[in-house]
Motif scaffolding. Structure first.
Motif, PDB file in Angstrom:
ATOM      1  N   SER A  40      41.142  55.188  35.784  1.00 24.76           N
ATOM      2  CA  SER A  40      40.658  53.906  35.925  1.00 24.76           C
ATOM      3  C   SER A  40      39.159  53.959  35.668  1.00 24.76           C
ATOM      4  N   HIS A  82      42.217  43.852  31.495  1.00 26.85           N
ATOM      5  CA  HIS A  82      41.946  44.927  30.323  1.00 26.85           C
ATOM      6  C   HIS A  82      43.040  44.110  29.149  1.00 26.85           C
ATOM      7  N   ALA A 104      37.585  54.996  33.102  1.00 22.89           N
ATOM      8  CA  ALA A 104      37.268  54.981  31.746  1.00 22.89           C
ATOM      9  C   ALA A 104      36.833  53.590  31.520  1.00 22.89           C
ATOM     10  N   TYR A 105      37.260  52.391  32.187  1.00 27.00           N
ATOM     11  CA  TYR A 105      36.772  51.244  31.909  1.00 27.00           C
ATOM     12  C   TYR A 105      36.500  50.222  32.949  1.00 27.00           C
ATOM     13  N   GLU A 106      36.360  50.829  34.170  1.00 27.33           N
ATOM     14  CA  GLU A 106      35.635  50.171  35.225  1.00 27.33           C
ATOM     15  C   GLU A 106      34.947  50.773  36.241  1.00 27.33           C
ATOM     16  N   HIS A 107      33.828  49.831  36.729  1.00 27.45           N
ATOM     17  CA  HIS A 107      32.734  50.749  37.067  1.00 27.45           C
ATOM     18  C   HIS A 107      32.749  51.056  38.293  1.00 27.45           C
ATOM     19  N   ARG A 125      43.276  44.737  39.396  1.00 26.46           N
ATOM     20  CA  ARG A 125      43.317  45.083  37.969  1.00 26.46           C
ATOM     21  C   ARG A 125      44.490  44.325  37.352  1.00 26.46           C
ATOM     22  N   ILE A 136      42.969  53.273  30.894  1.00 32.95           N
ATOM     23  CA  ILE A 136      42.634  53.107  32.391  1.00 32.95           C
ATOM     24  C   ILE A 136      43.863  53.739  32.885  1.00 32.95           C
ATOM     25  N   HIS A 169      42.126  50.558  25.459  1.00 30.51           N
ATOM     26  CA  HIS A 169      41.377  50.409  26.884  1.00 30.51           C
ATOM     27  C   HIS A 169      42.578  50.578  27.981  1.00 30.51           C
TER      28      HIS A 169
END
Ligand SMILES: [Zn+2]
Length: 522
Positions: A310, A297, A312-315, A325, A306, A302
């Motif tokens: 987490s 990130h 928020a921007y991790e699938h 990460r 996160i 972001h």
């Protein structure tokens, strides 16, 4: 939860990638790794086509695989003779594998224009080949080459070729998108139609010429295929094969299928790196799930998000498949990367703390000198460690000398001599090479290996130099970025100086120290 068979062809289809040249020993190492990983089938090669593969199978007979079934590959028999007379089949049987995989022609155009025989004769070739191998008590995987193109051209004939293989006893029919030109909807539609008339289990083998090999494989599984053929990291001819590292990750985490054993899923990144290392072909940093940047990130907002959540921007949780990460430092990210790195080193710090501010200032000074940590995460980590006084050097340089020579005949070479102190002992070494940086790298390792044997597992994979703009009229500085890799990771380090050797040395030392720090944590 249905089980999908993972059929790895890294050693056969993967070896056709530009830049890959496996030795027999490489092949054995990869086969063992895949076996340990729990893939179900490992295609070892084509014993009839080259002596190296023949020898590989001979070697594998001495120490068989523990879990996976080994498969030997070939085509259908030659026209005009019987399968029993075909010398390729003698080699195929001599490989003594429980499984054989043969490919045959599906596409009418290929039969008449490439194989140069009649459509009827091709059906007999398929039947005879499969029946012969079944008579030898083999599990037979039948790869229907160009199946989707063949089906589009002449569906009736394409189905006849499958029926020939099925009637002769093939255990599974694998539909191949050999040219990689099919769309997921087409693949799904064709498979649904095939399943209406063919009862034998189906598999899928796709190529990545439209970046759709993974999507096509997933569509095939959803349409009822029970086996996926592919290669780790997508290695293969042209644009590569279906990428098993992604397929295993998606099937097991997003689609509720069972692939390799659950306990092995967290090793996925390590397996992918191991194979890349042996193949000497890097994995793209942005490779899904396992790549170095897959969970990196950079934007400040972001990173901020996160840290709050987490998702928020991790699938997916990066550790599911053994990745982690990363927060990338840059002017965009502000102080957050420090806070994160500090936390990893058990130092509590928040964005507003004086330490974070001081560190950011020190970083900005370095950036003014021409350093760029964004692409050099390993040097960044060392920078933070040094700033937090959490760093102890592994060796001390007393001095080095590098010289390069060129002879009148045109031969150029370099030699490096080096004095360092390691664990209280003074070491001297020298090494030569074509270039000065490699000579220096070799000399350094010569001295360090006896103290730090894991250094033999790392090597430099990339070396980049950029001349930096200078506005103050002094000699131009250069920035050197060195990328290194071992069986688990890849990392980048940076050095900046007016002297290119000094800049390289700085990046080299960071690279070695990062490796040693990493190993010390284990
Ligand atoms: Zn293929």
């Amino acid at each position: 939860m249905s089980k999908i068979q993972i059929y790895d062809t890294t050693l056969r289809d993967g070896s056709q990638a530009e830049g890959i040249s496996f030795t027999i020993n490489d092949k054995v190492k990869i086969a063992r790794k895949l076996d340990e990983a729990g893939v179900h089938y490992i295609e070892g090669g084509w014993p009839g086509s080259n002596p190296k593969d023949k020898e590989f199978f001979a070697l594998m007979q001495k120490t068989p695989l523990k879990h996976a079934k080994l498969a030997a590959f070939s085509s259908t028999r030659k026209k005009g003779i019987t399968a029993a007379e075909d010398l390729n089949y003698k080699d195929l049987i001599a490989a003594k594998t429980p499984v054989v995989c043969i490919f045959g022609k599906t596409w009418d155009m290929h039969v008449t224009d490439v194989l140069k025989t009649t459509l009827e004769d091709n059906l007999e070739i398929i039947r005879d080949s499969v029946a012969f191998l079944k008579s030898k008590k083999k599990e037979v995987v039948y790869d229907a080459e160009h199946f989707f193109d063949g089906y589009k051209s002449n569906p009736e004939y394409a189905l006849k070729t499958l029926k020939s293989a099925a009637d002769a006893g093939a255990d599974i029919l694998v539909l191949c998108d050999t040219n990689g030109g099919s769309l997921p909807e087409e693949v799904a539609g064709v498979i649904t139609e095939v399943r209406e008339v063919i009862a034998t289990p189906l598999g899928i083998h796709t190529h990545n010429d439209m970046d759709l090999a993974v999507a096509n494989s997933l569509a095939a599984v959803e349409s009822g295929c029970i086996q996926v053929q592919g290669t780790f990291n997508g290695f293969g001819e042209r644009c590569g094969n279906a990428d098993l590292s992604t397929i295993i990750a998606v099937l097991s985490s997003k689609m509720d299928y069972k692939t390799i054993p659950d306990a092995k899923l967290k090793d996925l990144k390590d397996i992918a790196y191991y194979i890349s290392e042996v193949a000497n072909l890097p994995i793209a940093d942005n490779h899904p799930f396992v790549g170095h940047s897959a969970f990196a990130h950079k934007a400040g907002v972001h990173i901020d998000a996160i840290l709050k959540n987490s998702k928020a921007y991790e699938h997916i949780d990066p550790s599911t498949f053994g990745n982690h990460r990363r927060f990338i430092t840059s002017e965009l990210a502000g102080k957050m990367p420090f806070v994160m790195k500090a936390e990893q080193m058990d130092v509590k710090m928040d964005k507003a703390s004086p330490e974070a501010k001081a560190m950011l200032k020190a970083l900005q000074e370095k950036e003014l000198q021409g350093y760029q940590f964004e692409g050099a995460d390993a040097s960044f980590e060392l920078f933070v460690k040094k700033f937090l006084k959490k760093y102890k050097p592994f060796f001390k340089l007393e001095g080095f000398r590098v010289h390069t020579e060129k002879s009148a005949e045109g031969r150029a070479w370099a030699e490096a001599t080096l004095h360092i102190e390691v664990k209280g002992s003074r070491q001297f070494s020298s090494a030569d090479s074509v270039g000065p940086v490699e000579a220096l790298d070799r000399a350094l390792r010569n001295s360090l290996l006896q103290f730090y044997p894991t250094l033999k597992d790392m090597h430099l994979t990339d070396y980049k130099v950029r001349v930096l703009d200078t506005k103050d009229g002094t000699a131009a500085k250069v920035r050197v970025l060195i990328e290194s890799q071992d069986e688990h990771d890849t990392w980048t380090t940076v050095g900046v100086h007016e002297n290119i050797i000094e800049a390289s040395w700085e990046a080299l030392v960071d690279s070695v120290e990062y490796k040693l720090l990493k190993d010390a944590k284990k």
